[in-house]
Every structure is written in structure tokens, then in C-alpha cells.
Design a protein around this motif. Structure first.
Motif, PDB file in Angstrom:
ATOM      1  N   THR A 122       0.827  -1.202   0.000  1.00 20.46           N
ATOM      2  CA  THR A 122       0.000   0.000   0.000  1.00 20.46           C
ATOM      3  C   THR A 122       0.864   1.255   0.000  1.00 20.46           C
ATOM      4  OG1 THR A 122      -0.121   0.106   2.416  1.00 20.46           O
ATOM      5  CG2 THR A 122      -1.792  -1.208   1.287  1.00 20.46           C
ATOM      6  N   TYR A 123       0.229   2.358  -0.324  1.00 19.23           N
ATOM      7  CA  TYR A 123       0.928   3.641  -0.403  1.00 19.23           C
ATOM      8  C   TYR A 123       1.576   4.004   0.933  1.00 19.23           C
ATOM      9  CZ  TYR A 123       1.495   8.721  -0.810  1.00 19.23           C
ATOM     10  OH  TYR A 123       1.992   9.994  -0.802  1.00 19.23           O
ATOM     11  N   GLU A 124       0.810   3.878   2.035  1.00 13.90           N
ATOM     12  CA  GLU A 124       1.362   4.293   3.323  1.00 13.90           C
ATOM     13  C   GLU A 124       2.462   3.348   3.800  1.00 13.90           C
ATOM     14  OE1 GLU A 124      -1.114   3.682   6.953  1.00 13.90           O
ATOM     15  OE2 GLU A 124      -2.673   3.200   5.500  1.00 13.90           O
ATOM     16  N   LYS A 174      16.025  16.356   3.044  1.00 14.93           N
ATOM     17  CA  LYS A 174      14.812  16.982   2.494  1.00 14.93           C
ATOM     18  C   LYS A 174      13.733  15.933   2.252  1.00 14.93           C
ATOM     19  CE  LYS A 174      12.352  20.231   0.315  1.00 14.93           C
ATOM     20  NZ  LYS A 174      11.273  19.433  -0.251  1.00 14.93           N
ATOM     21  N   ARG A 175      14.122  14.779   1.727  1.00 11.74           N
ATOM     22  CA  ARG A 175      13.149  13.715   1.474  1.00 11.74           C
ATOM     23  C   ARG A 175      12.578  13.171   2.788  1.00 11.74           C
ATOM     24  NH1 ARG A 175       9.046  12.044  -1.371  1.00 11.74           N
ATOM     25  NH2 ARG A 175       8.916   9.766  -1.562  1.00 11.74           N
ATOM     26  N   ILE A 176      13.399  13.040   3.813  1.00 12.96           N
ATOM     27  CA  ILE A 176      12.923  12.589   5.128  1.00 12.96           C
ATOM     28  C   ILE A 176      11.876  13.557   5.672  1.00 12.96           C
ATOM     29  CG2 ILE A 176      13.614  12.343   7.557  1.00 12.96           C
ATOM     30  CD1 ILE A 176      16.225  11.088   6.561  1.00 12.96           C
ATOM     31  N   HIS A 177      12.152  14.855   5.548  1.00 10.50           N
ATOM     32  CA  HIS A 177      11.187  15.866   6.008  1.00 10.50           C
ATOM     33  C   HIS A 177       9.867  15.742   5.254  1.00 10.50           C
ATOM     34  CE1 HIS A 177       9.307  19.910   5.888  1.00 10.50           C
ATOM     35  NE2 HIS A 177       9.658  19.938   7.167  1.00 10.50           N
ATOM     36  N   ASP A 178       9.938  15.581   3.928  1.00 10.09           N
ATOM     37  CA  ASP A 178       8.717  15.456   3.119  1.00 10.09           C
ATOM     38  C   ASP A 178       7.936  14.193   3.479  1.00 10.09           C
ATOM     39  OD1 ASP A 178       9.439  17.787   1.865  1.00 10.09           O
ATOM     40  OD2 ASP A 178      10.265  16.803   0.082  1.00 10.09           O
ATOM     41  N   LEU A 179       8.654  13.078   3.696  1.00 15.76           N
ATOM     42  CA  LEU A 179       7.988  11.823   4.038  1.00 15.76           C
ATOM     43  C   LEU A 179       7.285  11.917   5.393  1.00 15.76           C
ATOM     44  CD1 LEU A 179      10.663   9.237   2.860  1.00 15.76           C
ATOM     45  CD2 LEU A 179       8.357   9.481   1.934  1.00 15.76           C
ATOM     46  N   LYS A 180       7.917  12.570   6.351  1.00 14.32           N
ATOM     47  CA  LYS A 180       7.291  12.709   7.669  1.00 14.32           C
ATOM     48  C   LYS A 180       6.019  13.537   7.580  1.00 14.32           C
ATOM     49  CE  LYS A 180      11.296  12.071  10.697  1.00 14.32           C
ATOM     50  NZ  LYS A 180      12.204  12.699  11.698  1.00 14.32           N
ATOM     51  N   GLU A 181       6.042  14.573   6.765  1.00 16.80           N
ATOM     52  CA  GLU A 181       4.836  15.388   6.592  1.00 16.80           C
ATOM     53  C   GLU A 181       3.714  14.591   5.929  1.00 16.80           C
ATOM     54  OE1 GLU A 181       5.527  19.060   4.567  1.00 16.80           O
ATOM     55  OE2 GLU A 181       6.044  20.095   6.438  1.00 16.80           O
ATOM     56  N   GLU A 182       4.067  13.821   4.897  1.00 17.31           N
ATOM     57  CA  GLU A 182       3.056  13.032   4.198  1.00 17.31           C
ATOM     58  C   GLU A 182       2.497  11.935   5.103  1.00 17.31           C
ATOM     59  OE1 GLU A 182       0.439  11.872   1.341  1.00 17.31           O
ATOM     60  OE2 GLU A 182       1.666  13.684   1.439  1.00 17.31           O
TER      61      GLU A 182
END
Length: 462
Positions: A122-124, A174-182
Motif C-alpha cells: 500500500t501507499y502508506e 529533504k526527502r525525510i522531512h517530506d515523508l514525515k509530513e506526508e
């Protein structure tokens, strides 16, 4: 001109298992049994094993000098591709070992992350895995180029003279920050979805990986979800309707399995996937009673539940796979320690009736048995009772409708607010004649019962 075909070796990677045992560690009968299961689940062919006991790890190579040489000879003799450690290594130790033995080296955490990455659907789940992998890899980033040439300055991207490795680190952060937000957004959506399904009691299956949770879900609900005799066959939460005798519809969820020393980053990343467990009314802790390490597995599950801050939920311990036990003394040894546990075999449907009865009794601890007097004109409350509770009988009078109903404790607010009168049929509370006395009686008596005393994603509803 004849077409040339490149030969491709489709054979699995050949792996050697290694473990360093420290004095304070509890050692199982077969110390590498679990790592063997993880390695084969990852698709490798295990060709040899190595263990060493030390008072503390070697700072540079983790193992002692002699064992490193023995490991190098093993790699050479078996033509091994990878050495898998049942320990966590720091980046310097991995680099030093790879240089010394001339083979790839991965540790326990990296192996588990690789298995999760291969099984995420799954996506998550894919988001959670990517986040955990990046957080693990960030301090281990290696220079993949033979040069360290300085690059031209890019607007908003890097400072003058910044090296490629520094750029990689910045992009990873930067990707870690974006993933945590998502993932935070996904977690909020999942929480809303779970709360929206509170019209029925929720039961969540938890337990050590490969304890038989999915098989038990199939036995109870005829759901036909995927079940396999391997570690981490389930990574996404699946929820199915379960027609519980005497109760009607109950929502039963199957979750990702736990394991000893489950990486902390993985637990944190999967919090949204485990939202069903966090919101459940009851946990069914499924343990493999046939495993020689059943006590350690039960303890490991409770440590993860504690880390998720859900260890205080009402829990039933289910001892699965009793059909695989050769001697009754083995089962009795577990029952002596956990006398309230329920022995079952999900594979042969043995012991399911006592389990179903225990689930009904446990859920009953969160419900009120009531007689509610409702004004005939109050269609809203009548509909609410029918939707939120189990209506056992209705009596229609000229001035009142009397409903005998079982209502979840969390749904009592509107009943107390709008009912003409409430009579508690539960003998723990006694009968009352009106709303005020019902409130006084309820407030003076605690109805929360303790959990079973133990010593130690696709969530679409089908």
C-alpha cells in the motif's frame, strides 16, 4: 549478424549468518534460528553460520581478529555474496568488515528493512519503509564516485565548493522531512477512518511475526486473506467484518507482526499503519505455542506495544499452533505461566469456540445493558440506539417506548442527555429509576476491568 544474449544468473544470493553474543544476552537453543528465517524470507541461500562470544564488540571490526579471518575463509570457500549479522553494526564496522572479507556485509536492521521494502504493497506502507530506510542510511551514505571534484554553485541548492556527498545528505534530509509530513497526513486520515467505524466494536490481532494471525483471521471470518508460513507475510493492516455470536458485527483487524529488536525507526514509521490497534476495543495477542522461544516472543510483543503506548489495552493471550505441539507438557509449561491464555489451532479450527466466548465476555466489559424509556416523538434517539447498540426488545406504550438495549460505554452521552429514564440491568450497577440516579450510581462504581494478567495497509473493510 548473430544476436548476442547476455547470460543472467538468477540464482539467489549465497549468505553466511553471523552473530556476536554478549554476556548479558539471553541465548536461545538455536541462536541463529530467527536470523535464518529472516535471511530465507529475504530470498538468500544460507550456506554457513558463525558465532562468537565476547565481553564487548571489537571497536573496528565488531568480531575478534581470529573470527574475522575465519569469516573471510568461509566467504572464499562458499563463494558467498553477503554476510548477514544478527546484530546492529555501525558504519565504520561495516566498511572494515567488507574490506577484510571481500564481501557485502549487512546487519539485522538493514535485513529487516529490505524484507519490509519487498513486501510493502500500500501507499502508506511504502512511505513508512522509505522513511525508515532513509533514516537508517543517512549516517551510512557512501561516496559512489572516485572523485571529489568541487561542483559549481547552484541557486538555492548548495554552497560554493560543496562536495557530492554533502549534496546527497541534503537531498536525503529533504526527502525525510517530506515523508514525515506526508505520513502525518496519512496518520490523521487513518485516525478519522477508524473513528468513523466506531459503530461496531473493534478487535485487533497482534503478535510475533509468523504466529498465525492471518490464519486465525481466516478461521474466524472466512476472509481468505493471504497467509504464509514465513516471517512478515503481512505488512498492511487488513480489517474484516466478523459476525460474533450474540453480538452481531465486530470489526477484526490483522496487523504487521512484531519481532525481537524491531528497529525503532520502523516502529515509528508504521504508527499510522497500526492505528487500528491503537483504537481497538480489545487486543488478541496471538503467540506460537509450539515455538521453543514462545516466552521471549511474548515479551518482545509487549515491549513493542509499550513503545506504541498501547500496552494497557484489554488483551486476551491466544496460544496458537497447538496442533504442532508433540507433547502436552510443552503446552502445560506455557499455561502454567499464562493460566488465562486460550489454546487454539487456527489451522484445524480447534479451540475457536472458547476463544469466541472469551471475546464476547471481554467486549461485554465495555458495554451497558440498559432499559431506556424514550418519548415516541424522539425519533433521533430511537435511531441512535438502533445504530450504536444492540436492541434486544421494544415495548410500545401510549406515552413511552421502552427499549432493552446493549450500548457501548463510549456512546452513552446522547442516551443520558435525551432519555426520559434509564435503568441499568447490569448487576454490577443495579437498577435505577431515572437519569440522575443512574448517573450517581454509575459515577460511584468503576466498570473498567483489568487486562489479562501477563508477566511480562490495506485497512479497507470487507
Amino acid at each position: 549478424m548473430r544476436e548476442q544474449h547476455q547470460l543472467r544468473d538468477d540464482s539467489p544470493e549465497r549468505s553466511i549468518l553471523a552473530r556476536l553474543i554478549l554476556p548479558e544476552q539471553v541465548v536461545e537453543a538455536d541462536p541463529l534460528e530467527e536470523l535464518y528465517g529472516l535471511a530465507t524470507t529475504a530470498g538468500t541461500e544460507v550456506v554457513d553460520e558463525l558465532m562468537q562470544r565476547l565481553t564487548r564488540p571489537n571497536h573496528g571490526t565488531f568480531l575478534g581478529k581470529g573470527k574475522v579471518e575465519e569469516l573471510r575463509l568461509m566467504v572464499e570457500r562458499h563463494d558467498a555474496d553477503v554476510v548477514i549479522f544478527d546484530n546492529d553494526l555501525n558504519p565504520a564496522q561495516v566498511r572494515n568488515l567488507e574490506k577484510a572479507i571481500d564481501a557485502k556485509v549487512i546487519d539485522r536492521t538493514e535485513l529487516i528493512l529490505d524484507i519490509f521494502a519487498a513486501g510493502a504493497r500500500t501507499y502508506e506502507a511504502r512511505l513508512a519503509i522509505e522513511l525508515a530506510q532513509l533514516e537508517y542510511s543517512l549516517p551510512r551514505l557512501k561516496r559512489m564516485w572516485t572523485h571529489l571534484s568541487r561542483q559549481a554553485m547552484g541557486v538555492g541548492m548548495r554552497g560554493p565548493g560543496e562536495k557530492q556527498l554533502e549534496v546527497d545528505r541534503r537531498l536525503a534530509q529533504k526527502r525525510i522531512h517530506d515523508l514525515k509530513e506526508e505520513l502525518s497526513k496519512v496518520e490523521r486520515r487513518r485516525e478519522q477512518q477508524v473513528q468513523a467505524r466506531k459503530e461496531a466494536p473493534t478487535v485487533s490481532l497482534v503478535g510475533y511475526t509468523n504466529a498465525g494471525k492471518s490464519t486465525l483471521m481466516n478461521a474466524l471470518t472466512a476472509a481468505d486473506v493471504h497467509a504464509a508460513d514465513k516471517l512478515f507475510a503481512t505488512l498492511d493492516t487488513r480489517t474484516r467484518r466478523w459476525q460474533l455470536p450474540g453480538w452481531g458485527t465486530v470489526l477484526l483487524s490483522d496487523t504487521v507482526g512484531f519481532i525481537r529488536d524491531l528497529p525503532h525507526s520502523l516502529v515509528a514509521s508504521f504508527k499510522s499503519t497500526l492505528e487500528e490497534t491503537r483504537q481497538a476495543d480489545l487486543l488478541l495477542h496471538v503467540a506460537d505455542a509450539s515455538s521453543p522461544t514462545v516466552f521471549e516472543q511474548i515479551s518482545a510483543v509487549y515491549r513493542v506495544l509499550e513503545e506504541l503506548e498501547i500496552e494497557e489495552k484489554d488483551t486476551l493471550l491466544v496460544l496458537n499452533k497447538i496442533d504442532a505441539i508433540k507433547s502436552s507438557a510443552v503446552l502445560n509449561r506455557v499455561l502454567d505461566r499464562y493460566p488465562n491464555a486460550i489454546p487454539v489451532s487456527a489451522k484445524s479450527n480447534t479451540g475457536l469456540v472458547p476463544l469466541i466466548e472469551a471475546v464476547g465476555e471481554a467486549l461485554g466489559r465495555e458495554f451497558f445493558d440498559l432499559e431506556v424509556d424514550v418519548a415516541p416523538s424522539d425519533g433521533k434517539l430511537l435511531a441512535y440506539l438502533a445504530a450504536k447498540g444492540e436492541v434486544l426488545s421494544r415495548k410500545y406504550g401510549e406515552e413511552m417506548v421502552t427499549i432493552h438495549v446493549r450500548v457501548p460505554a463510549g456512546a452513552m452521552g446522547p442516551v443520558h442527555r435525551d432519555a426520559v429514564a434509564i435503568r441499568y440491568m447490569d448487576e454490577r450497577l443495579g437498577k435505577t429509576n431515572d437519569n440522575q440516579s443512574a448517573e450517581d450510581e454509575k459515577s460511584s462504581i468503576s466498570i473498567d476491568l483489568p487486562s489479562v494478567p501477563l508477566s511480562d495497509s490495506s485497512s479497507e473493510v470487507a
